[in-house]
Design an enzyme around this catalytic site. Structure first.
Site, PDB file in Angstrom:
ATOM      1  N   GLY A 155       0.857  -1.194   0.000  1.00  0.00           N
ATOM      2  CA  GLY A 155       0.000   0.000   0.000  1.00  0.00           C
ATOM      3  C   GLY A 155       0.885   1.232   0.000  1.00  0.00           C
ATOM      4  N   ILE A 157       2.755   2.640   2.470  1.00  0.00           N
ATOM      5  CA  ILE A 157       4.081   2.471   3.072  1.00  0.00           C
ATOM      6  C   ILE A 157       4.882   1.397   2.327  1.00  0.00           C
ATOM      7  CG2 ILE A 157       5.309   1.778   5.180  1.00  0.00           C
ATOM      8  CD1 ILE A 157       2.903   3.074   6.739  1.00  0.00           C
ATOM      9  N   ARG A 177      -3.770  -7.254  -1.798  1.00  0.00           N
ATOM     10  CA  ARG A 177      -5.024  -7.894  -2.224  1.00  0.00           C
ATOM     11  C   ARG A 177      -5.287  -7.622  -3.698  1.00  0.00           C
ATOM     12  NH1 ARG A 177      -8.523  -5.422   2.549  1.00  0.00           N
ATOM     13  NH2 ARG A 177      -7.504  -3.638   1.608  1.00  0.00           N
ATOM     14  N   THR A 178      -4.713  -6.507  -4.198  1.00  0.00           N
ATOM     15  CA  THR A 178      -4.970  -6.113  -5.591  1.00  0.00           C
ATOM     16  C   THR A 178      -3.648  -5.852  -6.314  1.00  0.00           C
ATOM     17  OG1 THR A 178      -5.123  -3.838  -4.810  1.00  0.00           O
ATOM     18  CG2 THR A 178      -7.206  -5.022  -5.063  1.00  0.00           C
ATOM     19  N   ILE A 235       7.430  -3.559  10.248  1.00  0.00           N
ATOM     20  CA  ILE A 235       7.042  -2.176  10.578  1.00  0.00           C
ATOM     21  C   ILE A 235       5.519  -2.057  10.512  1.00  0.00           C
ATOM     22  CG2 ILE A 235       9.180  -1.000   9.950  1.00  0.00           C
ATOM     23  CD1 ILE A 235       7.877  -0.379   7.197  1.00  0.00           C
ATOM     24  N   ALA A 236       4.828  -3.209  10.559  1.00  0.00           N
ATOM     25  CA  ALA A 236       3.364  -3.188  10.422  1.00  0.00           C
ATOM     26  C   ALA A 236       2.719  -3.147  11.812  1.00  0.00           C
ATOM     27  CB  ALA A 236       2.924  -4.401   9.623  1.00  0.00           C
ATOM     28  N   ARG A 237       2.366  -4.308  12.320  1.00  0.00           N
ATOM     29  CA  ARG A 237       1.842  -4.448  13.678  1.00  0.00           C
ATOM     30  C   ARG A 237       2.382  -5.763  14.229  1.00  0.00           C
ATOM     31  NH1 ARG A 237       0.810   0.090  13.764  1.00  0.00           N
ATOM     32  NH2 ARG A 237      -1.140   1.181  14.134  1.00  0.00           N
ATOM     33  N   GLU A 266       2.487  -5.180  22.807  1.00  0.00           N
ATOM     34  CA  GLU A 266       3.104  -3.913  23.225  1.00  0.00           C
ATOM     35  C   GLU A 266       2.429  -3.372  24.473  1.00  0.00           C
ATOM     36  OE1 GLU A 266       3.304  -1.120  19.969  1.00  0.00           O
ATOM     37  OE2 GLU A 266       4.204  -2.603  18.670  1.00  0.00           O
ATOM     38  N   HIS A 284       8.460   0.980  18.448  1.00  0.00           N
ATOM     39  CA  HIS A 284       7.350   1.472  17.622  1.00  0.00           C
ATOM     40  C   HIS A 284       7.533   2.962  17.277  1.00  0.00           C
ATOM     41  CE1 HIS A 284       2.864   0.613  16.622  1.00  0.00           C
ATOM     42  NE2 HIS A 284       3.399   1.442  15.750  1.00  0.00           N
ATOM     43  N   ILE A 285       8.599   3.246  16.536  1.00  0.00           N
ATOM     44  CA  ILE A 285       8.937   4.645  16.217  1.00  0.00           C
ATOM     45  C   ILE A 285       8.862   4.930  14.717  1.00  0.00           C
ATOM     46  CG2 ILE A 285      10.379   5.060  18.269  1.00  0.00           C
ATOM     47  CD1 ILE A 285      12.862   4.511  16.412  1.00  0.00           C
ATOM     48  N   GLY A 286       8.085   4.113  14.001  1.00  0.00           N
ATOM     49  CA  GLY A 286       8.031   4.253  12.540  1.00  0.00           C
ATOM     50  C   GLY A 286       7.811   5.681  12.063  1.00  0.00           C
TER      51      GLY A 286
HETATM   52  P1  NAP Z   1      -2.371   0.911   3.209  1.00  0.00           P
HETATM   53  O1  NAP Z   1      -2.012   1.961   2.224  1.00  0.00           O
HETATM   54  O2  NAP Z   1      -3.806   0.608   3.445  1.00  0.00           O
HETATM   55  O3  NAP Z   1      -1.606  -0.434   2.777  1.00  0.00           O
HETATM   56  C1  NAP Z   1      -1.893  -1.680   3.282  1.00  0.00           C
HETATM   57  C2  NAP Z   1      -1.543  -2.720   2.226  1.00  0.00           C
HETATM   58  O4  NAP Z   1      -1.746  -4.015   2.786  1.00  0.00           O
HETATM   59  C3  NAP Z   1      -2.406  -2.643   0.972  1.00  0.00           C
HETATM   60  O5  NAP Z   1      -1.598  -2.778  -0.163  1.00  0.00           O
HETATM   61  C4  NAP Z   1      -3.329  -3.851   1.107  1.00  0.00           C
HETATM   62  O6  NAP Z   1      -3.712  -4.413  -0.140  1.00  0.00           O
HETATM   63  C5  NAP Z   1      -2.436  -4.809   1.828  1.00  0.00           C
HETATM   64  N1  NAP Z   1      -3.169  -5.864   2.491  1.00  0.00           N
HETATM   65  C6  NAP Z   1      -4.243  -5.769   3.317  1.00  0.00           C
HETATM   66  N2  NAP Z   1      -4.637  -6.983   3.724  1.00  0.00           N
HETATM   67  C7  NAP Z   1      -3.779  -7.872   3.150  1.00  0.00           C
HETATM   68  C8  NAP Z   1      -3.656  -9.277   3.170  1.00  0.00           C
HETATM   69  N3  NAP Z   1      -4.507 -10.037   3.888  1.00  0.00           N
HETATM   70  N4  NAP Z   1      -2.669  -9.847   2.446  1.00  0.00           N
HETATM   71  C9  NAP Z   1      -1.810  -9.097   1.724  1.00  0.00           C
HETATM   72  N5  NAP Z   1      -1.881  -7.751   1.661  1.00  0.00           N
HETATM   73  C10 NAP Z   1      -2.849  -7.149   2.363  1.00  0.00           C
HETATM   74  O7  NAP Z   1      -1.765   1.254   4.631  1.00  0.00           O
HETATM   75  P2  NAP Z   1      -0.399   2.022   4.966  1.00  0.00           P
HETATM   76  O8  NAP Z   1      -0.639   3.466   5.114  1.00  0.00           O
HETATM   77  O9  NAP Z   1       0.630   1.555   4.007  1.00  0.00           O
HETATM   78  O10 NAP Z   1      -0.125   1.425   6.437  1.00  0.00           O
HETATM   79  C11 NAP Z   1       0.029   0.038   6.632  1.00  0.00           C
HETATM   80  C12 NAP Z   1       0.142  -0.310   8.096  1.00  0.00           C
HETATM   81  O11 NAP Z   1       1.428   0.057   8.576  1.00  0.00           O
HETATM   82  C13 NAP Z   1      -0.820   0.423   9.034  1.00  0.00           C
HETATM   83  O12 NAP Z   1      -2.096  -0.175   9.038  1.00  0.00           O
HETATM   84  C14 NAP Z   1      -0.117   0.305  10.371  1.00  0.00           C
HETATM   85  O13 NAP Z   1      -0.540  -0.858  11.040  1.00  0.00           O
HETATM   86  C15 NAP Z   1       1.355   0.166   9.992  1.00  0.00           C
HETATM   87  N6  NAP Z   1       2.133   1.344  10.395  1.00  0.00           N
HETATM   88  C16 NAP Z   1       3.129   1.193  11.312  1.00  0.00           C
HETATM   89  C17 NAP Z   1       3.884   2.272  11.668  1.00  0.00           C
HETATM   90  C18 NAP Z   1       4.993   2.115  12.673  1.00  0.00           C
HETATM   91  O14 NAP Z   1       5.225   3.052  13.435  1.00  0.00           O
HETATM   92  N7  NAP Z   1       5.694   1.014  12.681  1.00  0.00           N
HETATM   93  C19 NAP Z   1       3.644   3.544  11.131  1.00  0.00           C
HETATM   94  C20 NAP Z   1       2.609   3.665  10.220  1.00  0.00           C
HETATM   95  C21 NAP Z   1       1.859   2.549   9.852  1.00  0.00           C
HETATM   96  P3  NAP Z   1      -4.638  -3.600  -1.198  1.00  0.00           P
HETATM   97  O15 NAP Z   1      -3.846  -2.367  -1.583  1.00  0.00           O
HETATM   98  O16 NAP Z   1      -4.774  -4.532  -2.322  1.00  0.00           O
HETATM   99  O17 NAP Z   1      -5.881  -3.267  -0.464  1.00  0.00           O
HETATM  100  C1  GLV Z   2       1.654   3.701  13.580  1.00  0.00           C
HETATM  101  O1  GLV Z   2       1.912   2.610  13.941  1.00  0.00           O
HETATM  102  C2  GLV Z   2       0.539   4.040  12.780  1.00  0.00           C
HETATM  103  O2  GLV Z   2      -0.319   3.174  12.515  1.00  0.00           O
HETATM  104  O3  GLV Z   2       0.471   5.206  12.366  1.00  0.00           O
END
Ligand code: NAP
Ligand code: GLV
Length: 326
Positions: A155, A157, A177-178, A235-237, A266, A284-286
């Site tokens: 997606g 990130i 997913r897509t 860096i996800a969850r 956490e 968790h400092i992403g």
């Molecule tokens: P996003 O744009 O919604 O991207 C999520 C991606 O995951 C999309 O490409 C989605 O596919 C894919 N996905 C969802 N379910 C799936 C599955 N079952 N199998 C394979 N792929 C799947 O979200 P984002 O903004 O990139 O953020 C992603 C996540 O990063 C957040 O939800 C958060 O948990 C985590 N995060 C962590 C930090 C940190 O501090 N470490 C900071 C920010 C975010 P589609 O595109 O096809 O729908």
């Molecule tokens: C951090 O983990 C976020 O989801 O923004």
């Protein structure tokens, strides 16, 4: 005028925008608010600005009968029962886009640190000094340049992580997913199954949201598919990885190592991970740069102001929530 409850210290400029609009804002000096204080504090709240460490569930909604909007200071909303919020006509907002590049940078910092054993080498030098250049030092790493990168969840990130691979001449595999034709064109990335990614990648970076489908997406079976030279970056969850299985797998040497910004329970970190000097851990400092955290605070305030004045914000998560009702 609405009562806005903020569960953390936030940037004063962002908070001031709420008071300038005439809202009555309750903030705290604490970095993290105890659950009981949160539950007791939301009784009058029409807006709640919260952290992903705050559980926003049915119990909380029951205690907050006037709530119209929950603004999460993060993009992931797995801490919020969005289904129940929607049923109750409560809008949920998050902070997408503004943290994308910062979080991708951290993903790469972890990847590089694990590959080149930066933390181990740093600690070793501080503890034992630098005995002089040797041909086979204690911290031989693995190459990043030209290695295969697997992005799980391409997606915002995940795509930003993949884009950075171009400078390292890395073939990129991704799953989502897509299809992501744009990413395929821009980076030459190839869509693959999770199994293919695990077996073919030298670096696997997890960027999926935490959902029912992604809970323990990486478990014993998946870890066993990885190369014994591979690095797993999360860096996800935390709960996307079965942490118990990861500790066992690392002890067995497959994958070779891991770099983790997030943990299954956490703020607890699995005690098996801490003695592993080759595992890189960050708390968790992403998205944690000053500029990005400011943008996140302002985006959260944008959402609250929009909902309180009956407008639909761009960062509304539950678009099906009836705005007339909020
Ligand atoms: P996003 O744009 O919604 O991207 C999520 C991606 O995951 C999309 O490409 C989605 O596919 C894919 N996905 C969802 N379910 C799936 C599955 N079952 N199998 C394979 N792929 C799947 O979200 P984002 O903004 O990139 O953020 C992603 C996540 O990063 C957040 O939800 C958060 O948990 C985590 N995060 C962590 C930090 C940190 O501090 N470490 C900071 C920010 C975010 P589609 O595109 O096809 O729908
Ligand atoms: C951090 O983990 C976020 O989801 O923004």
């Amino acid at each position: 005028m609405a009562h806005v409850f903020v569960t953390t210290q936030a940037f004063p400029d962002a908070i001031r925008r709420l008071t300038e609009h005439g809202h009555d804002v309750h903030t705290t000096e604490k970095a993290l608010m105890p659950r009981e204080e949160l539950l007791n504090g939301v009784e009058q709240a029409e807006a709640l600005v919260c952290l992903l460490a705050d559980r926003v569930d049915e119990e909380l909604f029951d205690r907050a009968p006037h709530l119209r909007v929950v603004a999460n200071l993060g993009v992931g909303v797995d801490n919020i029962d969005v289904g129940v919020a929607t049923q109750r006509g409560i809008a949920v907002t998050n902070t997408p886009d503004v943290l994308t590049e910062t979080t991708a940078d951290l993903g790469w910092a972890l990847l590089m640190a694990a590959a080149r054993r930066i933390v181990e080498a740093d600690v070793h030098l501080r503890e034992h000094g630098f005995p002089g250049w040797t041909f086979i030092p204690p911290h031989l790493g693995v190459d990043v340049f030209g290695a295969t990168l697997g992005v799980v969840g391409a997606g915002r990130i995940g795509s930003a992580v993949a884009r950075r691979a171009v400078g390292f001449s890395m073939p990129v595999l991704y799953c989502a997913r897509t299809d992501k034709p744009e990413l395929e064109r821009a980076v030459g990335a190839r869509r693959a199954s999770l199994d293919q990614i695990l077996t073919e990648s030298d670096f696997v970076v997890l960027c999926v949201p935490l959902t029912e489908d992604t809970h323990h997406l990486i478990g014993r079976r998946e870890l066993a598919r990885m190369k014994d030279t591979a690095v797993l970056v999360n860096i996800a969850r935390g709960p996307v990885v079965d942490e118990e299985a990861l500790v066992e797998a690392l002890r067995a040497g497959r994958p070779r190592t891991a770099a983790l910004d997030v943990f299954e329970r956490e703020p607890e970190v699995h005690p098996g991970l801490l003695p592993m000097r080759n595992v890189v851990v960050t708390p968790h400092i992403g998205s944690a740069t000053e500029a990005t955290r400011k943008k996140m605070a302002h985006l959260a305030v944008d959402g609250v102001l929009a909902i309180l004045s009956g407008r639909q914000p761009a960062n509304l998560v539950n678009r099906e929530v009836p705005l007339g009702g909020v």
